[in-house]
Design an enzyme around this catalytic site. Structure first.
Site, PDB file in Angstrom:
ATOM      1  N   ASP A   1     -17.032 -28.732   4.401  1.00  7.77           N
ATOM      2  CA  ASP A   1     -15.737 -28.109   4.103  1.00  7.77           C
ATOM      3  C   ASP A   1     -15.419 -27.168   5.259  1.00  7.77           C
ATOM      4  O   ASP A   1     -15.502 -25.935   5.122  1.00  7.77           O
ATOM      5  CB  ASP A   1     -15.818 -27.383   2.764  1.00  7.77           C
TER       6      ASP A   1
ATOM      7  N   GLY B   1     -21.227 -26.640  -8.819  1.00  5.18           N
ATOM      8  CA  GLY B   1     -22.146 -27.407  -9.652  1.00  5.18           C
ATOM      9  C   GLY B   1     -22.093 -28.907  -9.378  1.00  5.18           C
ATOM     10  O   GLY B   1     -21.569 -29.350  -8.371  1.00  5.18           O
TER      11      GLY B   1
ATOM     12  N   SER C   1     -20.995 -35.586  -1.880  1.00  4.41           N
ATOM     13  CA  SER C   1     -19.966 -34.780  -2.532  1.00  4.41           C
ATOM     14  C   SER C   1     -20.030 -35.025  -4.029  1.00  4.41           C
ATOM     15  O   SER C   1     -20.290 -36.162  -4.461  1.00  4.41           O
ATOM     16  CB  SER C   1     -18.583 -35.196  -2.012  1.00  4.41           C
ATOM     17  N   SER C   2     -19.792 -33.979  -4.802  1.00  3.41           N
ATOM     18  CA  SER C   2     -19.754 -34.154  -6.262  1.00  3.41           C
ATOM     19  C   SER C   2     -18.688 -35.175  -6.634  1.00  3.41           C
ATOM     20  O   SER C   2     -18.825 -35.911  -7.612  1.00  3.41           O
ATOM     21  CB  SER C   2     -19.447 -32.822  -6.940  1.00  3.41           C
ATOM     22  N   ARG C   3     -17.605 -35.233  -5.864  1.00  5.83           N
ATOM     23  CA  ARG C   3     -16.509 -36.148  -6.182  1.00  5.83           C
ATOM     24  C   ARG C   3     -16.864 -37.611  -5.894  1.00  5.83           C
ATOM     25  O   ARG C   3     -16.125 -38.504  -6.323  1.00  5.83           O
ATOM     26  CB  ARG C   3     -15.235 -35.757  -5.420  1.00  5.83           C
TER      27      ARG C   3
ATOM     28  N   GLY D   1     -26.820 -32.083  -0.654  1.00  4.49           N
ATOM     29  CA  GLY D   1     -26.082 -31.176   0.236  1.00  4.49           C
ATOM     30  C   GLY D   1     -26.210 -29.739  -0.242  1.00  4.49           C
ATOM     31  O   GLY D   1     -26.526 -28.830   0.539  1.00  4.49           O
ATOM     32  N   HIS D   2     -25.992 -29.547  -1.553  1.00  4.80           N
ATOM     33  CA  HIS D   2     -26.151 -28.196  -2.116  1.00  4.80           C
ATOM     34  C   HIS D   2     -27.598 -27.718  -1.946  1.00  4.80           C
ATOM     35  O   HIS D   2     -27.850 -26.565  -1.593  1.00  4.80           O
ATOM     36  CB  HIS D   2     -25.837 -28.206  -3.618  1.00  4.80           C
TER      37      HIS D   2
ATOM     38  N   GLY E   1     -21.267 -25.143   3.525  1.00  2.00           N
ATOM     39  CA  GLY E   1     -21.421 -26.416   4.214  1.00  2.00           C
ATOM     40  C   GLY E   1     -20.324 -26.642   5.246  1.00  2.00           C
ATOM     41  O   GLY E   1     -19.160 -26.321   5.005  1.00  2.00           O
TER      42      GLY E   1
ATOM     43  N   HIS F   1     -26.064 -31.816  -5.593  1.00  2.00           N
ATOM     44  CA  HIS F   1     -26.635 -32.954  -4.879  1.00  2.00           C
ATOM     45  C   HIS F   1     -27.439 -32.402  -3.695  1.00  2.00           C
ATOM     46  O   HIS F   1     -27.525 -31.176  -3.514  1.00  2.00           O
ATOM     47  CB  HIS F   1     -25.540 -33.924  -4.429  1.00  2.00           C
TER      48      HIS F   1
HETATM   49  P1  AMP Z   1     -18.883 -27.431  -3.853  1.00  2.00           P
HETATM   50  O1  AMP Z   1     -19.792 -27.412  -5.028  1.00  2.00           O
HETATM   51  O2  AMP Z   1     -18.312 -28.775  -3.543  1.00  2.00           O
HETATM   52  O3  AMP Z   1     -17.839 -26.331  -3.914  1.00  2.00           O
HETATM   53  O4  AMP Z   1     -19.774 -27.083  -2.595  1.00  2.00           O
HETATM   54  C1  AMP Z   1     -20.559 -25.914  -2.557  1.00  2.00           C
HETATM   55  C2  AMP Z   1     -21.067 -25.710  -1.156  1.00  2.00           C
HETATM   56  O5  AMP Z   1     -21.860 -26.838  -0.778  1.00  2.00           O
HETATM   57  C3  AMP Z   1     -19.935 -25.600  -0.125  1.00  2.00           C
HETATM   58  O6  AMP Z   1     -20.286 -24.612   0.834  1.00  2.00           O
HETATM   59  C4  AMP Z   1     -19.909 -26.978   0.474  1.00  2.00           C
HETATM   60  O7  AMP Z   1     -19.406 -27.004   1.803  1.00  2.00           O
HETATM   61  C5  AMP Z   1     -21.385 -27.343   0.455  1.00  2.00           C
HETATM   62  N1  AMP Z   1     -21.555 -28.787   0.524  1.00  2.00           N
HETATM   63  C6  AMP Z   1     -20.957 -29.726  -0.245  1.00  2.00           C
HETATM   64  N2  AMP Z   1     -21.313 -30.968   0.140  1.00  2.00           N
HETATM   65  C7  AMP Z   1     -22.145 -30.818   1.197  1.00  2.00           C
HETATM   66  C8  AMP Z   1     -22.845 -31.715   2.053  1.00  2.00           C
HETATM   67  N3  AMP Z   1     -22.761 -33.030   1.911  1.00  2.00           N
HETATM   68  N4  AMP Z   1     -23.598 -31.200   3.046  1.00  2.00           N
HETATM   69  C9  AMP Z   1     -23.684 -29.857   3.221  1.00  2.00           C
HETATM   70  N5  AMP Z   1     -23.067 -28.956   2.438  1.00  2.00           N
HETATM   71  C10 AMP Z   1     -22.293 -29.423   1.447  1.00  2.00           C
END
Ligand code: AMP
Length: 281
Positions: free
Chosen positions: A147, A28, A182-184, A33-34, A144, A31
């Site tokens: 990671d 969640g 990144s969410s962070r 990227g998601h 993504g 952004h």
């Molecule tokens: P997270 O919510 O951070 O666990 O990420 C969920 C998915 O989104 C994971 O497969 C991440 O690798 C991908 N993801 C996060 N940030 C990016 C980004 N900037 N570009 C592409 N994929 C991303």
């Protein structure tokens, strides 16, 4: 858009639909990227399931599980751009009911890099993704490259446990100054945000050395460290040049595909980034 909070509800929605399912697991605070993952899933499948679940088992005791940013209303508003998406938002109790005791351990590829600094992290990731795969039963799942080790761990798990799922790696989406979304990043103050593109600059500096013929692993690591050292707000956790497949650290002259990666603390955010070199030999 349909939102399911329980495994039973998700399974009922799943059964109502025929055709292929693309799955995008997330924690969640969405952004671009998601959304890029969701777009890919939407383009390549008849239906899309997005999960939003901040998975407690992948956070260490001193990590940011409680502080991790959450805003379901905003996430659902962003996903409403995809009318046919099914959003799965289970509670911790739903995913880890009383008495839960089964975990998935992917061994060698989990051990270096993030796994070495975050003991138990990939056990939590592999366990939750395996459970989500069993619930959603997608034909394809989207992860993504941001990671990179997570992607390698999931590919290994799918191969070893024969999940009938194609794993699709999606290139990292970056802000215009190079910072990987990144969410962070929401932890960063404006001053820290201005410093954060140093990660990508360090990766690009090593890539430039590589492209001008440098092949010594330690020289490439040193190139990245030097760029990071020039940014006073950046505190390096690790910098790595590793074999892109095994993720073992490279020594001496590199050949084939290598993963350049790093984790850097800026303020209260621990940021990670990577690029792959030598994919074409
Ligand atoms: P997270 O919510 O951070 O666990 O990420 C969920 C998915 O989104 C994971 O497969 C991440 O690798 C991908 N993801 C996060 N940030 C990016 C980004 N900037 N570009 C592409 N994929 C991303």
């Amino acid at each position: 858009m349909i939102v399911c909070e329980s495994i039973d509800a998700l399974r009922r929605e799943r059964k109502l639909r025929t055709g292929t399912f693309g799955f995008v697991p997330t924690m969640g605070y969405l952004h671009e990227g998601h959304l890029e993952l969701v777009r890919r899933a939407n383009a390549e499948n008849d239906h899309v399931v997005v999960s939003i679940f901040v998975n407690p088992t992948q956070f260490g005791p001193n990590e940011d599980f409680n502080a991790y940013p959450r805003d379901l209303e905003r996430d659902l508003a962003m996903l409403s751009a995809f009318p046919d998406v099914v959003v799965f938002t289970p509670s911790v109790q739903e995913m880890y009911p009383q008495g839960f005791q089964t975990y998935v351990n992917v061994e060698a590829v989990s051990q270096g890099l993030e796994g070495a600094r975050r003991p138990g992290h990939f056990r939590g990731v592999a366990t939750v993704v395996a459970k989500l795969f069993n619930i959603v039963q997608p034909q394809r799942a989207y992860f993504g490259q941001k990671d990179a080790q997570q992607l390698a761990v999931i590919r290994q798990m799918v191969r070893d446990l024969a999940f009938p799922i194609e794993i699709v790696g999606v290139p990292t989406v970056r802000a215009s100054d190079g910072l990987a979304l990144s969410s962070r990043n929401s932890y960063l103050t404006p001053e820290e945000r201005a410093a954060a593109p140093v990660l990508y600059r360090a990766l690009c500096a090593a890539q430039a050395r590589y492209e001008s013929g440098e092949r010594d692993a330690e020289t490439l690591r040193e190139t990245m460290r030097a760029v990071l050292a020039a940014e006073p707000l950046a505190h390096v956790d690790y910098v790595s040049v590793a074999d892109a497949e095994t993720l073992c650290e490279c020594e001496g002259a590199i050949s084939g595909a290598v993963l350049l990666s790093m984790a850097v603390r800026i303020g209260r955010a621990r940021l990670i980034d990577n690029i792959t070199l030598g994919i074409n030999g």
